[in-house]
Design a protein around this motif. Structure first.
Motif, PDB file in Angstrom:
ATOM      1  N   PRO A 204       0.966  -1.267   0.015  1.00 44.19           N
ATOM      2  CA  PRO A 204       0.007   0.105   0.114  1.00 44.19           C
ATOM      3  C   PRO A 204       0.871   1.356  -0.027  1.00 44.19           C
ATOM      4  O   PRO A 204       0.378   2.256  -0.623  1.00 44.19           O
ATOM      5  CB  PRO A 204      -0.859  -0.195   1.363  1.00 44.19           C
ATOM      6  CG  PRO A 204      -0.078  -1.097   2.310  1.00 44.19           C
ATOM      7  CD  PRO A 204       0.553  -1.883   1.126  1.00 44.19           C
ATOM      8  N   ARG A 205       1.942   1.314   0.843  1.00 42.94           N
ATOM      9  CA  ARG A 205       2.857   2.542   0.579  1.00 42.94           C
ATOM     10  C   ARG A 205       3.488   2.541  -0.793  1.00 42.94           C
ATOM     11  O   ARG A 205       3.714   3.900  -1.011  1.00 42.94           O
ATOM     12  CB  ARG A 205       3.910   2.105   1.624  1.00 42.94           C
ATOM     13  CG  ARG A 205       4.675   3.414   2.156  1.00 42.94           C
ATOM     14  CD  ARG A 205       5.594   3.291   3.152  1.00 42.94           C
ATOM     15  NE  ARG A 205       6.819   3.943   2.932  1.00 42.94           N
ATOM     16  CZ  ARG A 205       8.022   3.122   2.697  1.00 42.94           C
ATOM     17  NH1 ARG A 205       8.066   1.904   2.629  1.00 42.94           N
ATOM     18  NH2 ARG A 205       9.044   3.932   2.221  1.00 42.94           N
ATOM     19  N   HIS A 206       3.688   1.696  -1.549  1.00 45.29           N
ATOM     20  CA  HIS A 206       4.348   2.111  -2.987  1.00 45.29           C
ATOM     21  C   HIS A 206       3.336   2.086  -3.943  1.00 45.29           C
ATOM     22  O   HIS A 206       3.501   2.808  -4.831  1.00 45.29           O
ATOM     23  CB  HIS A 206       5.306   0.820  -3.095  1.00 45.29           C
ATOM     24  CG  HIS A 206       6.522   0.732  -2.150  1.00 45.29           C
ATOM     25  ND1 HIS A 206       6.517   0.194  -0.998  1.00 45.29           N
ATOM     26  CD2 HIS A 206       7.581   1.425  -2.466  1.00 45.29           C
ATOM     27  CE1 HIS A 206       7.392   0.241  -0.440  1.00 45.29           C
ATOM     28  NE2 HIS A 206       8.266   0.854  -1.262  1.00 45.29           N
ATOM     29  N   VAL A 207       2.140   1.433  -3.780  1.00 47.97           N
ATOM     30  CA  VAL A 207       1.259   1.350  -4.973  1.00 47.97           C
ATOM     31  C   VAL A 207      -0.057   1.783  -4.570  1.00 47.97           C
ATOM     32  O   VAL A 207      -1.278   1.185  -4.309  1.00 47.97           O
ATOM     33  CB  VAL A 207       0.984  -0.059  -5.541  1.00 47.97           C
ATOM     34  CG1 VAL A 207       0.175   0.079  -6.901  1.00 47.97           C
ATOM     35  CG2 VAL A 207       2.430  -0.692  -5.730  1.00 47.97           C
ATOM     36  N   SER A 208      -0.151   3.091  -4.065  1.00 47.34           N
ATOM     37  CA  SER A 208      -1.534   3.558  -3.706  1.00 47.34           C
ATOM     38  C   SER A 208      -2.541   4.158  -4.830  1.00 47.34           C
ATOM     39  O   SER A 208      -1.965   3.975  -6.123  1.00 47.34           O
ATOM     40  CB  SER A 208      -1.080   5.031  -2.955  1.00 47.34           C
ATOM     41  OG  SER A 208      -0.537   5.855  -3.881  1.00 47.34           O
ATOM     42  N   ALA A 209      -3.697   4.021  -4.481  1.00 42.46           N
ATOM     43  CA  ALA A 209      -4.595   4.504  -5.553  1.00 42.46           C
ATOM     44  C   ALA A 209      -4.566   5.807  -6.462  1.00 42.46           C
ATOM     45  O   ALA A 209      -4.517   5.754  -7.741  1.00 42.46           O
ATOM     46  CB  ALA A 209      -6.289   4.405  -5.019  1.00 42.46           C
TER      47      ALA A 209
END
Length: 219
Positions: free
Chosen positions: A92-97
């Motif tokens: 989630p930290r690298h590939v957020s919406a």
């Protein structure tokens, strides 16, 4: 054990394999230290006693980048947005919406240019393959941009560090290891600056989407 320490404890063939593998995994969308491994391998190539070849370091990184991106392209083309959702849940930290949305915007407007330039930017380096496949960029165009970007990225880092490290080694003993520390610090600072700049643009793009009603406001 860090990747830097690990690479110094294994034989040359294993060094090339680890560099290629890490770069390939990173190119599929998984946040691993592919670029750090490349930098370390390039510095090791300046020490004749380690028997690490700068040519093979380049070949390993280039091959890993092309193969990893191509695999990511295939997966993205097959699974589409579901892949990004899964990556977002896992990292989630690298590939957020918001990051994915901005990366999609760049691909839709700049296509091959995003693939090429993305090789030099950590987040886009991770998402280039999956996003290009998901957005149906034709594979020949993707491969051209991917291979040329990988060649420039791996070539600039390997040749630049090898030449500087060789020069440093001739000036004073252990110079290449000092150079490694300096380059890692510069790389970390430069990477942080690029990351912050990218995040500022992501935030600005998210505000634009919110103002345009593309992102639902919280109740």
């Amino acid at each position: 054990m860090s990747i830097i320490s690990f690479l110094q404890t294994i034989p040359p063939l294993a060094v090339y394999l680890v560099i290629g593998l890490l770069v390939a995994i990173e190119s599929v969308g998984v946040p691993v230290p592919g670029e750090t491994a490349l930098i370390t391998g390039a510095v090791m190539s300046t020490h004749a006693a380690l028997h690490v070849s700068a040519v093979w370091v380049f070949v390993a990184a280039f091959s890993g980048a092309v193969l990893g991106d191509s695999f990511g392209y295939s997966v993205g083309r097959r699974y589409g947005p579901a892949l990004l959702v899964r990556l977002g849940r896992r990292f989630p930290r690298h590939v957020s919406a918001d990051r994915v949305a901005y990366a999609e915007y760049l691909f839709e407007h700049y296509g091959m240019g995003t693939v090429f330039v993305g090789r030099f930017i950590a987040l886009l380096r991770m998402l280039a393959g999956p996003l290009a496949g998901m957005l149906h960029l034709t594979y020949p165009r993707f491969l051209l941009a991917n291979a040329s970007g990988a060649a420039c990225w791996a070539g600039i880092i390997t040749v630049g560090i090898h030449l500087l490290g060789t020069a440093a080694e001739s000036w004073f003993a252990g110079g290449a290891w000092v150079l490694l520390l300096v380059l890692l610090v510069v790389g970390l600072v430069g990477g942080r600056v690029l990351a912050r700049t990218f995040d500022h643009r992501v935030e600005a793009y998210a505000r634009e989407r919110l103002a345009a009603g593309e992102i639902p406001t919280a109740e």
